[in-house]
Design a protein around this motif. Sequence first.
Motif, PDB file in Angstrom:
ATOM      1  N   ILE A   1       9.936  -7.033 -30.946  1.00 52.32           N
ATOM      2  CA  ILE A   1       9.839  -6.332 -32.232  1.00 52.32           C
ATOM      3  C   ILE A   1      11.241  -5.830 -32.560  1.00 52.32           C
ATOM      4  CG2 ILE A   1       8.778  -4.438 -33.510  1.00 52.32           C
ATOM      5  CD1 ILE A   1       6.446  -4.573 -31.500  1.00 52.32           C
ATOM      6  N   ILE A   2      11.807  -6.319 -33.646  1.00 49.71           N
ATOM      7  CA  ILE A   2      13.208  -6.023 -33.971  1.00 49.71           C
ATOM      8  C   ILE A   2      13.258  -5.127 -35.202  1.00 49.71           C
ATOM      9  CG2 ILE A   2      15.456  -7.016 -34.536  1.00 49.71           C
ATOM     10  CD1 ILE A   2      14.413  -9.617 -33.169  1.00 49.71           C
ATOM     11  N   LEU A   3      13.885  -3.956 -35.033  1.00 47.92           N
ATOM     12  CA  LEU A   3      14.014  -2.968 -36.103  1.00 47.92           C
ATOM     13  C   LEU A   3      15.482  -2.827 -36.495  1.00 47.92           C
ATOM     14  CD1 LEU A   3      11.791  -0.196 -34.442  1.00 47.92           C
ATOM     15  CD2 LEU A   3      11.015  -2.068 -35.911  1.00 47.92           C
TER      16      LEU A   3
ATOM     17  N   VAL B   1      23.951   4.733 -35.442  1.00 52.71           N
ATOM     18  CA  VAL B   1      24.172   5.750 -34.401  1.00 52.71           C
ATOM     19  C   VAL B   1      23.557   5.247 -33.101  1.00 52.71           C
ATOM     20  CG1 VAL B   1      24.178   7.648 -36.050  1.00 52.71           C
ATOM     21  CG2 VAL B   1      22.023   6.950 -34.987  1.00 52.71           C
ATOM     22  N   HIS B   2      24.059   5.761 -31.997  1.00 57.14           N
ATOM     23  CA  HIS B   2      23.529   5.373 -30.693  1.00 57.14           C
ATOM     24  C   HIS B   2      22.286   6.205 -30.401  1.00 57.14           C
ATOM     25  CE1 HIS B   2      23.645   3.785 -26.623  1.00 57.14           C
ATOM     26  NE2 HIS B   2      23.337   5.004 -26.203  1.00 57.14           N
ATOM     27  N   TRP B   3      21.172   5.522 -30.136  1.00 55.59           N
ATOM     28  CA  TRP B   3      19.926   6.218 -29.827  1.00 55.59           C
ATOM     29  C   TRP B   3      19.922   6.582 -28.340  1.00 55.59           C
ATOM     30  CZ3 TRP B   3      14.919   4.134 -32.543  1.00 55.59           C
ATOM     31  CH2 TRP B   3      15.150   3.981 -33.915  1.00 55.59           C
ATOM     32  N   LYS B   4      19.649   7.833 -28.059  1.00 51.54           N
ATOM     33  CA  LYS B   4      19.555   8.258 -26.662  1.00 51.54           C
ATOM     34  C   LYS B   4      18.173   7.936 -26.091  1.00 51.54           C
ATOM     35  CE  LYS B   4      22.915  12.005 -27.056  1.00 51.54           C
ATOM     36  NZ  LYS B   4      23.142  13.468 -26.934  1.00 51.54           N
ATOM     37  N   MET B   5      17.204   7.805 -26.977  1.00 47.62           N
ATOM     38  CA  MET B   5      15.837   7.467 -26.541  1.00 47.62           C
ATOM     39  C   MET B   5      15.137   6.749 -27.685  1.00 47.62           C
ATOM     40  SD  MET B   5      14.239  11.302 -26.705  1.00 47.62           S
ATOM     41  CE  MET B   5      14.336  12.265 -28.215  1.00 47.62           C
TER      42      MET B   5
ATOM     43  N   HIS C   1      15.043   7.888 -34.614  1.00 49.11           N
ATOM     44  CA  HIS C   1      15.836   7.832 -35.848  1.00 49.11           C
ATOM     45  C   HIS C   1      15.130   6.924 -36.849  1.00 49.11           C
ATOM     46  CE1 HIS C   1      19.380   9.887 -34.165  1.00 49.11           C
ATOM     47  NE2 HIS C   1      19.131   9.219 -33.056  1.00 49.11           N
ATOM     48  N   ALA C   2      15.568   7.014 -38.088  1.00 49.83           N
ATOM     49  CA  ALA C   2      14.966   6.207 -39.157  1.00 49.83           C
ATOM     50  C   ALA C   2      15.392   4.745 -39.052  1.00 49.83           C
ATOM     51  CB  ALA C   2      15.366   6.768 -40.517  1.00 49.83           C
TER      52      ALA C   2
ATOM     53  N   SER D   1      23.401  -2.010 -34.738  1.00 53.50           N
ATOM     54  CA  SER D   1      22.554  -2.056 -35.937  1.00 53.50           C
ATOM     55  C   SER D   1      21.084  -2.335 -35.662  1.00 53.50           C
ATOM     56  CB  SER D   1      23.092  -3.131 -36.895  1.00 53.50           C
ATOM     57  OG  SER D   1      23.119  -4.390 -36.249  1.00 53.50           O
ATOM     58  N   LEU D   2      20.741  -2.745 -34.423  1.00 53.24           N
ATOM     59  CA  LEU D   2      19.366  -3.165 -34.149  1.00 53.24           C
ATOM     60  C   LEU D   2      18.742  -2.410 -32.981  1.00 53.24           C
ATOM     61  CD1 LEU D   2      19.735  -7.060 -34.344  1.00 53.24           C
ATOM     62  CD2 LEU D   2      18.927  -5.535 -36.155  1.00 53.24           C
ATOM     63  N   ILE D   3      17.426  -2.243 -33.056  1.00 51.06           N
ATOM     64  CA  ILE D   3      16.609  -1.802 -31.925  1.00 51.06           C
ATOM     65  C   ILE D   3      15.647  -2.940 -31.617  1.00 51.06           C
ATOM     66  CG2 ILE D   3      14.785  -0.226 -31.157  1.00 51.06           C
ATOM     67  CD1 ILE D   3      17.418   1.182 -31.252  1.00 51.06           C
ATOM     68  N   THR D   4      15.633  -3.393 -30.380  1.00 54.65           N
ATOM     69  CA  THR D   4      14.717  -4.471 -29.978  1.00 54.65           C
ATOM     70  C   THR D   4      13.779  -3.972 -28.894  1.00 54.65           C
ATOM     71  OG1 THR D   4      16.381  -6.160 -30.486  1.00 54.65           O
ATOM     72  CG2 THR D   4      14.529  -6.812 -29.076  1.00 54.65           C
ATOM     73  N   ILE D   5      12.493  -3.986 -29.184  1.00 51.94           N
ATOM     74  CA  ILE D   5      11.482  -3.609 -28.198  1.00 51.94           C
ATOM     75  C   ILE D   5      10.895  -4.913 -27.648  1.00 51.94           C
ATOM     76  CG2 ILE D   5       9.273  -2.448 -27.828  1.00 51.94           C
ATOM     77  CD1 ILE D   5      10.569  -1.041 -30.678  1.00 51.94           C
ATOM     78  N   VAL D   6      10.960  -5.091 -26.364  1.00 52.58           N
ATOM     79  CA  VAL D   6      10.486  -6.316 -25.722  1.00 52.58           C
ATOM     80  C   VAL D   6       9.209  -6.013 -24.951  1.00 52.58           C
ATOM     81  CG1 VAL D   6      11.052  -8.213 -24.167  1.00 52.58           C
ATOM     82  CG2 VAL D   6      12.861  -7.114 -25.492  1.00 52.58           C
ATOM     83  N   ILE D   7       8.156  -6.751 -25.252  1.00 52.75           N
ATOM     84  CA  ILE D   7       6.873  -6.587 -24.569  1.00 52.75           C
ATOM     85  C   ILE D   7       6.618  -7.836 -23.729  1.00 52.75           C
ATOM     86  CG2 ILE D   7       4.391  -6.232 -24.863  1.00 52.75           C
ATOM     87  CD1 ILE D   7       5.214  -5.028 -27.686  1.00 52.75           C
ATOM     88  N   TYR D   8       6.445  -7.619 -22.448  1.00 58.12           N
ATOM     89  CA  TYR D   8       6.174  -8.719 -21.524  1.00 58.12           C
ATOM     90  C   TYR D   8       4.658  -8.802 -21.333  1.00 58.12           C
ATOM     91  CZ  TYR D   8      11.114  -7.799 -20.677  1.00 58.12           C
ATOM     92  OH  TYR D   8      12.469  -7.573 -20.838  1.00 58.12           O
TER      93      TYR D   8
END
Length: 523
Positions: free
Chosen positions: A244-246, A252-256, A225-226, A179-186
């Motif tokens: 950043i958590i979306l 669905v499984h994101w391929k990219m 994806h949306a 259910s989540l996409i997490t982008i981690v910025i170091y």
Amino acid sequence: MLNVPPSAFPAPGSQQRAAAGARSKVPLKPGRSLMDWIRLTKSGKDLTGLKGRLIEVTEDELSKHNKREDCWICIRGFVYNVTPYMEYHPGGEDELMKAAGTDGTDLFDQVHRWVNYESMLKECLVGRMAVKPVAPPKEISSAVSEDKKQLNGVLPEKKVLASSAKDLSPSYDWFQTDSLITIVIYTKQKDMNADLVIVDCQDKQLRGEIIMDDYSYLIEVDLDHAVSEDVAVNIAEKVGKVEIILNKKDKVHWKMLGQPCEGHNTFIKRTDRGLFYRKCKLISKTEVTHDTKLFCLMLPKGTHLRVPTGQHVYLKHIIAGTEVVKPYTPVLPFLPLDFQEPPCHDGVHIYLMIKIYSHGLFTQALDHLHIGDYISVSNPEGNFKKSQVQTSEDLLLLAGGTGFTPMVKLLNFALSEVSCLRTVKLIFFNKTEHDILWRNQLEQLALKDERFEVQFVLSQPSKDWVGKQGKISLSLLSEFVKRARRDSKVLICICGPVPFTEQGVQYLKDLGYSQEEIHAFTA
């Protein structure tokens, strides 16, 4: 930051004065206002002298047009005939002449990179430079092959401006659950906080900007994806990690992650990064005085933005077909009187205290906005550092009129979060009693906190006024602005109309205060 209208097309070359807290602004002749200029550009008159033709301009040709009666300036490879604009420029003809017959890009960027000169001077466009004189962006941008444009991992980082900054260049990665996409910025910074992270996520477009002193790191992606409008930002301050958590709209499984936009994964000087705007909804307008109102704007869902203390934003509005931009400093909805805990930010609203000028093109347009209308608001800008207050023992604030606006958050921060401060004094200059912003709140605050003192000074007082009167002067400041001890650490902040700020800074220096002890808020 002033609510006094700044130059619509600020002149190159005035950064040195601005840095010292002073600007020059000359009185314009009757019939030479911004609205008069807009009318002239719509009149169909040939403002270039080329009868509608666009030409290719060589450096040699550009250099010939360096006189007041024949003045061309190059900005970002485009050449403008600014001769007809001379009398309309609030900075005066001398300021424009500093870039006459030359490439004024760097000088222009140093002053007000946010002004849309393309809109303001579009009828003055002569043509392009034959050989583009503008230096390429100060980053080494290697071409990205098509197969690497799909972000299924971390793209190679682009090189940064200075070799010394390369070691500090952030990196990022991304992860997903059902259910989540997490982008981690170091970020590799130990003092990250929420004020330094700006996120905008709308319609599959994700833009995340991290501010690190004079640098900006950008994540900008057209998502695969949306996602929903709920965006969360988590910060591990000690290690400088930003998440950043979306929320996925579909499990669905994101391929990219998505397709990178032009500025994606770049770490460059903030001044090389264009300002980003988002449309904010007007929620309310509340009368503060007879000519000043408190505007409440709501950020769009999917936006994470906090305006740091002492910084400002730009409002952008189309007036008569021309894009006009002005700076304003956000305030609090009121002055809190209970300082037991640091104030909480709702993260949703931006409050602006704006003086409505009877002949002010921009403020009249703002005043005519209806509840529910939208206006574009930029990312925060400004060079004020909280550390300036945190290392001081005495804080003195000099405000003239709506120059009070940057003092609101500053007051709140100083009294609620800076324990080393012994005294906080506000000297507030106005014309009449009716012009004093939040007088009752300031007087209540002075009663509530023994460290705080407020002094009102009026230049046009009524017969009943028993307080101080006059304008800012050396004698008046010498009375109010005194060191508690010879070695006491003092910070003096000043904001108001340009002459007020210029004179005030000079008086303070005459009284023996150093440039490091003075911070002038200027636009």
